[in-house]
Design a protein around this motif. Sequence first.
Motif, PDB file in Angstrom:
ATOM      1  N   PHE A  54       0.611  -0.895   0.018  1.00  0.00           N
ATOM      2  CA  PHE A  54      -0.617  -0.082   0.095  1.00  0.00           C
ATOM      3  C   PHE A  54       1.086   1.432   0.224  1.00  0.00           C
ATOM      4  O   PHE A  54       1.904   1.118   0.809  1.00  0.00           O
ATOM      5  CB  PHE A  54      -1.462  -0.188   1.209  1.00  0.00           C
ATOM      6  N   LEU A  55       0.048   2.375  -0.717  1.00  0.00           N
ATOM      7  CA  LEU A  55       0.807   3.885  -0.263  1.00  0.00           C
ATOM      8  C   LEU A  55       0.544   4.545   1.153  1.00  0.00           C
ATOM      9  O   LEU A  55      -0.574   4.118   1.054  1.00  0.00           O
ATOM     10  CB  LEU A  55       1.020   4.427  -1.728  1.00  0.00           C
ATOM     11  N   ASP A  56       0.992   4.790   1.635  1.00  0.00           N
ATOM     12  CA  ASP A  56       0.619   4.832   3.142  1.00  0.00           C
ATOM     13  C   ASP A  56       0.987   6.796   2.964  1.00  0.00           C
ATOM     14  O   ASP A  56       1.317   7.380   3.353  1.00  0.00           O
ATOM     15  CB  ASP A  56       1.475   4.571   3.918  1.00  0.00           C
ATOM     16  N   CYS A  57      -0.787   7.180   2.917  1.00  0.00           N
ATOM     17  CA  CYS A  57      -0.585   8.041   3.391  1.00  0.00           C
ATOM     18  C   CYS A  57      -1.630   8.746   4.568  1.00  0.00           C
ATOM     19  O   CYS A  57      -2.715   9.670   4.901  1.00  0.00           O
ATOM     20  CB  CYS A  57      -2.169   9.254   2.088  1.00  0.00           C
ATOM     21  N   ALA A  58      -1.683   7.960   5.733  1.00  0.00           N
ATOM     22  CA  ALA A  58      -1.799   7.952   7.217  1.00  0.00           C
ATOM     23  C   ALA A  58      -1.446   7.854   8.226  1.00  0.00           C
ATOM     24  O   ALA A  58      -0.931   8.457   8.959  1.00  0.00           O
ATOM     25  CB  ALA A  58      -2.803   6.875   7.242  1.00  0.00           C
ATOM     26  N   ALA A  59       0.378   7.055   8.092  1.00  0.00           N
ATOM     27  CA  ALA A  59       1.480   7.408   8.441  1.00  0.00           C
ATOM     28  C   ALA A  59       0.887   7.021  10.124  1.00  0.00           C
ATOM     29  O   ALA A  59       1.354   7.759  10.910  1.00  0.00           O
ATOM     30  CB  ALA A  59       1.761   8.962   8.443  1.00  0.00           C
ATOM     31  N   GLY A  60       0.097   5.598   9.741  1.00  0.00           N
ATOM     32  CA  GLY A  60      -0.100   5.103  11.953  1.00  0.00           C
ATOM     33  C   GLY A  60      -0.961   7.032  12.349  1.00  0.00           C
ATOM     34  O   GLY A  60      -0.479   7.062  13.956  1.00  0.00           O
ATOM     35  N   ILE A  61      -1.857   6.885  11.889  1.00  0.00           N
ATOM     36  CA  ILE A  61      -2.760   8.478  12.257  1.00  0.00           C
ATOM     37  C   ILE A  61      -1.135   9.346  12.775  1.00  0.00           C
ATOM     38  O   ILE A  61      -0.712  10.037  13.432  1.00  0.00           O
ATOM     39  CB  ILE A  61      -3.230   8.458  13.985  1.00  0.00           C
TER      40      ILE A  61
END
Length: 444
Positions: A54-61
């Motif tokens: 996945f491409l992460d645009c959440a960054a673990g909140i």
Amino acid sequence: MSVPVIRTPLPGPKAKALIDRDSTVVSPSYTRGYPLVIERGSGCMVEDVDGNVFLDCAAGIAVNSTGHAHPDVVKAIVEQSARFLHMSGTDFYYEPQVRLAEELAAVTPIAGGVRSFFGNSGTEAVEACLKLSRYASGRQNIIAFLGGFHGRSMGSLSLTASKAIQRRGFGPLMPGVYHAPFPDCYRCPLGLTTTDCAAECLDFIDHQIFAHLVSPDEVAAIVIEPIQGEGGYVVAPDQFLQRLRALTKEHGILLVADEVQSGMGRSGKMFAIEFSGVEPDMMALAKGIASGLPLGVAVARAGLMAWPPGAHASTFGGNPVSCAAALATIKLLKETLVANAADVGAHMMAGLKSLSDAHPLIGDVRGRGLMIGVELVRNRQTKERATTERDAVVNAAFRRGLLVLGAGKNAVRFSPPLVLTKAQADTAVTIFAEALAEVEGSRR
Ligand SMILES: Cc1ncc(COP(=O)(O)O)c(C=O)c1O
């Protein structure tokens, strides 16, 4: 590797098995928007247990500021771990904690020297600010803002006014807390626009709260997120913050900036309040400060943080491994990542704004740096909140391999690691557009 790569239906078999186990033994109070079970991460890439990438645009909140497993941060963690894991900085001394306090004194926008109190989370940083505000001012009352999120322990929860479910069943909360409207310019409570607004909603504090509810000389602090995070990535106008600072100074009230989410470079400056030129008296920091290791810090003017030994402390707070991770994080932020957040953030913001014409669900695109919110509405005139559609868009993005989170009632937030490249930002915007189209198609 080009990201994303989706190999199985989601959740895949291994993810599903783990989620089934979780469902019987882990607290059901956690909010899981979609079934992601992470195996490993690198930069802005997250691989799940079934090999989907996945491409992460959440960054673990909004936490993995330097990206997943940044080698410099991992090295700092490994080196410190090999020396010692814990000695309790509240009873003994060690260099990483002192060095981090020195570093924070250098980067926080508070002149004249600051001191730091170390905890393990955002809520602990806010609790420390609350206790210090009362202690230093000798006053009891606190003003916070509707839509704000400051944590879930009893003190910080009393300030939190984000979603009623977060407070429901937990009262009575801390007394002496008053809430004012937050200057949400997209939904101005006074019907003004940003061009004719001189931050009139501040008058609510002056003309309503101070006139009817509490005398300003009994208010210890006003606590504000310069950009509301959980509330939907809503940016407080600079002039509002400037007038708030003037009001607090007039009445001897402390100004506390909760930069747990907006801080540590995410906004394109080290701290979001710097856009306004306002100097707060205290700041609450956490999330991105240590790239994922638990750390919360209350930073205050040195003269204010004058409480005696025993007044406040934490066994684990300022853990040496977290401090080492924070030092490596701040170095990377200063060298390249704050500037990258500004640069790639502007690029991504333009990309998301450009989707407006083709996607009627988009009501507003706002934010700063790599802290971008897209508010979804059913009708641009009435601004009816598209909450179920927002949830569907977040899920549709996930099925296409893009990780984003909801914020507020009907916004999607983009809070990627600050190492995001422009090419990755473009990929995220393209997938987001596909997710919007899917949900818009199903509404017709
Ligand atoms: C602005 C703000 N303050 C405080 C908190 C609480 O942080 P934590 O969850 O680490 O306790 C959060 C968490 O989302 C936050 O966004």
